[in-house]
Design an enzyme around this catalytic site. Structure first.
Site, PDB file in Angstrom:
ATOM      1  N   ARG A 106       0.845  -1.206   0.000  1.00 31.02           N
ATOM      2  CA  ARG A 106       0.000   0.000   0.000  1.00 31.02           C
ATOM      3  C   ARG A 106       0.875   1.249   0.000  1.00 31.02           C
ATOM      4  O   ARG A 106       0.561   2.250  -0.656  1.00 31.02           O
ATOM      5  CB  ARG A 106      -0.918   0.003   1.225  1.00 31.02           C
TER       6      ARG A 106
ATOM      7  N   LEU B 128     -12.170   6.853  -3.518  1.00 28.25           N
ATOM      8  CA  LEU B 128     -12.486   5.913  -2.443  1.00 28.25           C
ATOM      9  C   LEU B 128     -11.254   5.255  -1.838  1.00 28.25           C
ATOM     10  O   LEU B 128     -11.267   4.071  -1.503  1.00 28.25           O
ATOM     11  CB  LEU B 128     -13.479   4.863  -2.960  1.00 28.25           C
TER      12      LEU B 128
ATOM     13  N   LEU C  66      -8.020   6.025   1.064  1.00 30.78           N
ATOM     14  CA  LEU C  66      -7.389   6.901   2.040  1.00 30.78           C
ATOM     15  C   LEU C  66      -5.920   7.073   1.669  1.00 30.78           C
ATOM     16  O   LEU C  66      -5.219   6.098   1.440  1.00 30.78           O
ATOM     17  CB  LEU C  66      -7.515   6.297   3.439  1.00 30.78           C
TER      18      LEU C  66
ATOM     19  N   HIS D  27     -17.406  15.412   0.931  1.00 29.79           N
ATOM     20  CA  HIS D  27     -18.051  14.237   1.500  1.00 29.79           C
ATOM     21  C   HIS D  27     -19.541  14.479   1.648  1.00 29.79           C
ATOM     22  O   HIS D  27     -19.955  15.569   2.059  1.00 29.79           O
ATOM     23  CB  HIS D  27     -17.420  13.907   2.867  1.00 29.79           C
TER      24      HIS D  27
ATOM     25  N   ASP E  82      -6.817  14.933   6.592  1.00 27.81           N
ATOM     26  CA  ASP E  82      -5.703  14.642   7.486  1.00 27.81           C
ATOM     27  C   ASP E  82      -5.542  13.129   7.550  1.00 27.81           C
ATOM     28  O   ASP E  82      -6.107  12.397   6.726  1.00 27.81           O
ATOM     29  CB  ASP E  82      -5.936  15.266   8.874  1.00 27.81           C
TER      30      ASP E  82
ATOM     31  N   GLY F 148      -6.712  11.018   9.472  1.00 30.11           N
ATOM     32  CA  GLY F 148      -7.887  10.254   9.877  1.00 30.11           C
ATOM     33  C   GLY F 148      -8.826   9.991   8.722  1.00 30.11           C
ATOM     34  O   GLY F 148      -8.509  10.267   7.561  1.00 30.11           O
TER      35      GLY F 148
HETATM   36  N1  LIG Z   1      -5.881  10.724   4.386  1.00 33.75           N
HETATM   37  C1  LIG Z   1      -7.144  10.830   3.938  1.00 33.75           C
HETATM   38  N2  LIG Z   1      -7.440  10.430   2.699  1.00 33.75           N
HETATM   39  C2  LIG Z   1      -8.716  10.534   2.247  1.00 33.75           C
HETATM   40  C3  LIG Z   1      -9.738  11.037   3.074  1.00 33.75           C
HETATM   41  C4  LIG Z   1      -9.379  11.481   4.384  1.00 33.75           C
HETATM   42  O1  LIG Z   1     -10.236  11.982   5.163  1.00 33.75           O
HETATM   43  N3  LIG Z   1      -8.081  11.367   4.772  1.00 33.75           N
HETATM   44  N4  LIG Z   1     -11.068  11.063   2.625  1.00 33.75           N
HETATM   45  C5  LIG Z   1     -11.331  10.145   1.532  1.00 33.75           C
HETATM   46  C6  LIG Z   1     -12.717  10.164   0.987  1.00 33.75           C
HETATM   47  N5  LIG Z   1     -13.572   9.387   1.870  1.00 33.75           N
HETATM   48  C7  LIG Z   1     -14.666  10.007   2.403  1.00 33.75           C
HETATM   49  O2  LIG Z   1     -14.978  11.180   2.102  1.00 33.75           O
HETATM   50  C8  LIG Z   1     -13.258   8.028   2.145  1.00 33.75           C
HETATM   51  C9  LIG Z   1     -12.831   7.220   1.093  1.00 33.75           C
HETATM   52  C10 LIG Z   1     -12.478   5.891   1.323  1.00 33.75           C
HETATM   53  C11 LIG Z   1     -12.539   5.347   2.599  1.00 33.75           C
HETATM   54  C12 LIG Z   1     -12.085   3.941   2.810  1.00 33.75           C
HETATM   55  O3  LIG Z   1     -12.327   3.341   3.850  1.00 33.75           O
HETATM   56  N6  LIG Z   1     -11.356   3.398   1.808  1.00 33.75           N
HETATM   57  C13 LIG Z   1     -10.724   2.034   1.877  1.00 33.75           C
HETATM   58  C14 LIG Z   1     -10.982   1.168   0.639  1.00 33.75           C
HETATM   59  C15 LIG Z   1     -12.380   1.249   0.146  1.00 33.75           C
HETATM   60  C16 LIG Z   1     -12.501   0.593  -1.241  1.00 33.75           C
HETATM   61  O4  LIG Z   1     -11.531   0.622  -2.028  1.00 33.75           O
HETATM   62  O5  LIG Z   1     -13.586   0.063  -1.520  1.00 33.75           O
HETATM   63  C17 LIG Z   1      -9.216   2.220   1.867  1.00 33.75           C
HETATM   64  O6  LIG Z   1      -8.722   3.326   1.537  1.00 33.75           O
HETATM   65  O7  LIG Z   1      -8.548   1.191   2.122  1.00 33.75           O
HETATM   66  C18 LIG Z   1     -12.987   6.147   3.655  1.00 33.75           C
HETATM   67  C19 LIG Z   1     -13.347   7.492   3.424  1.00 33.75           C
HETATM   68  C20 LIG Z   1     -10.330  10.356   0.430  1.00 33.75           C
HETATM   69  N7  LIG Z   1      -9.004  10.152   0.969  1.00 33.75           N
HETATM   70  N1  LIG Z   2     -16.575   9.503   1.345  1.00 38.01           N
HETATM   71  C1  LIG Z   2     -16.374   9.173  -0.017  1.00 38.01           C
HETATM   72  C2  LIG Z   2     -17.666   9.404  -0.751  1.00 38.01           C
HETATM   73  O1  LIG Z   2     -18.619   8.674  -0.581  1.00 38.01           O
HETATM   74  N2  LIG Z   2     -17.697  10.456  -1.587  1.00 38.01           N
HETATM   75  C3  LIG Z   2     -18.882  10.801  -2.324  1.00 38.01           C
HETATM   76  O2  LIG Z   2     -18.853  10.181  -3.606  1.00 38.01           O
HETATM   77  C4  LIG Z   2     -19.678  10.966  -4.481  1.00 38.01           C
HETATM   78  C5  LIG Z   2     -18.987  11.060  -5.804  1.00 38.01           C
HETATM   79  O3  LIG Z   2     -19.895  11.521  -6.759  1.00 38.01           O
HETATM   80  P1  LIG Z   2     -19.367  11.870  -8.238  1.00 38.01           P
HETATM   81  O4  LIG Z   2     -18.460  10.747  -8.660  1.00 38.01           O
HETATM   82  O5  LIG Z   2     -20.624  11.964  -9.070  1.00 38.01           O
HETATM   83  O6  LIG Z   2     -18.626  13.178  -8.146  1.00 38.01           O
HETATM   84  C6  LIG Z   2     -19.860  12.342  -3.807  1.00 38.01           C
HETATM   85  O7  LIG Z   2     -21.208  12.559  -3.429  1.00 38.01           O
HETATM   86  C7  LIG Z   2     -18.956  12.275  -2.600  1.00 38.01           C
HETATM   87  O8  LIG Z   2     -19.448  12.966  -1.464  1.00 38.01           O
END
Ligand SMILES: Nc1nc2c(c(=O)[nH]1)N[C@@H](CN(C=O)c1ccc(C(=O)N[C@@H](CCC(=O)O)C(=O)O)cc1)CN2
Ligand SMILES: NCC(=O)N[C@@H]1O[C@H](COP(=O)([O-])[O-])[C@@H](O)[C@H]1O
Length: 211
Positions: free
Chosen positions: A76, A101, A103, A120, A152, A154
């Protein structure tokens, strides 16, 4: 108090947008950038998967794209490094995660400290993660919405830049609520990113002040 971007009059800010799906938020930014007065351009679109409509949107707009799949890397951390170096190669002023999707890790966060934002589909700190609208429906809240925040280490815990409230209707399905949120979310993203790139922003503890 840190000013995250030094504004230069007339500067066109460079945006890299990260996606994993349909890219309607990306499209809203692309459309906004068509007006030179907006003050930004999408210089690249990155994804963690291929075969998504968001990449088609970028290609139709003539915007360079890249795909980095976690499974294509030994670890990763290797994926995170590849994301960091590829995004850095486009010299962004702001990295915008819109339905991305994955982190991103410490290396990415350090490289783009204070310049990596995410939209989000809930009113954080309620309902973080990947099920914002579903969790809001299940909980029975009457108001939800969308949050734009600085990422951040988290999960959706970074400083909040902007929020918009959206009502939950008694007859809402997951689909109707998700789309109603998206309408408000896209407008918030365009308006707030525009204000950030034209007027800058500063972070004071947990508070973000734009302009
Ligand atoms: N360091 C950070 N990176 C990201 C954040 C964040 O707050 N800190 N927000 C995400 C977007 N997001 C919600 O808005 C979000 C996206 C993905 C996940 C998650 O659990 N992902 C898993 C895998 C999921 C999958 O591939 O199906 C992972 O990363 O292993 C939680 C929240 C964008 N980046
Ligand atoms: N927390 C991750 C998450 O669920 N993000 C959400 O994915 C959608 C993407 O829409 P889009 O591809 O049509 O822009 C958005 O609504 C966004 O808030």
């Amino acid at each position: 108090m840190a000013r995250a971007i030094e504004r230069v009059a007339g500067m066109t800010a460079r945006l890299v947008v990260l996606i994993s799906g349909s890219g309607s938020n990306l499209q809203a930014l692309i459309d906004a950038c068509a007006d030179p007065a907006y003050g930004a351009e999408v210089v690249a679109v990155g994804a963690d998967r291929d075969g998504i409509e968001g990449l088609n949107r970028a290609e139709r707009a003539g915007i360079p794209t890249f795909v980095h799949k976690v499974r294509d890397f030994a670890a990763r951390s290797d994926w995170d490094s590849a994301m960091t170096e590829t995004v850095a190669g486009y010299e962004p002023d702001l990295v915008v995660s819109a339905g991305f999707l994955k982190l991103l890790g410490d290396g990415f966060l350090e490289r783009f400290d204070g310049r990596y934002i995410n939209t989000h589909n809930s009113l954080l700190p309620s309902f973080p993660g990947m099920r914002g609208p579903a969790a809001a429906l299940e909980y029975g809240v009457k108001v939800t919405g969308a949050t734009l925040f600085l990422c951040d280490a988290g999960v959706d815990t970074g400083q909040i830049i902007a929020q918009v409230a959206v009502p939950v209707l008694d007859d809402d399905s997951l689909e109707t609520l998700t789309e109603r949120i998206k309408v408000a979310e896209r407008q918030q993203l365009v308006d707030t990113v525009g204000a950030m790139v034209r007027g800058g922003w500063r972070v004071e503890g947990r508070r973000v002040v734009v302009g």
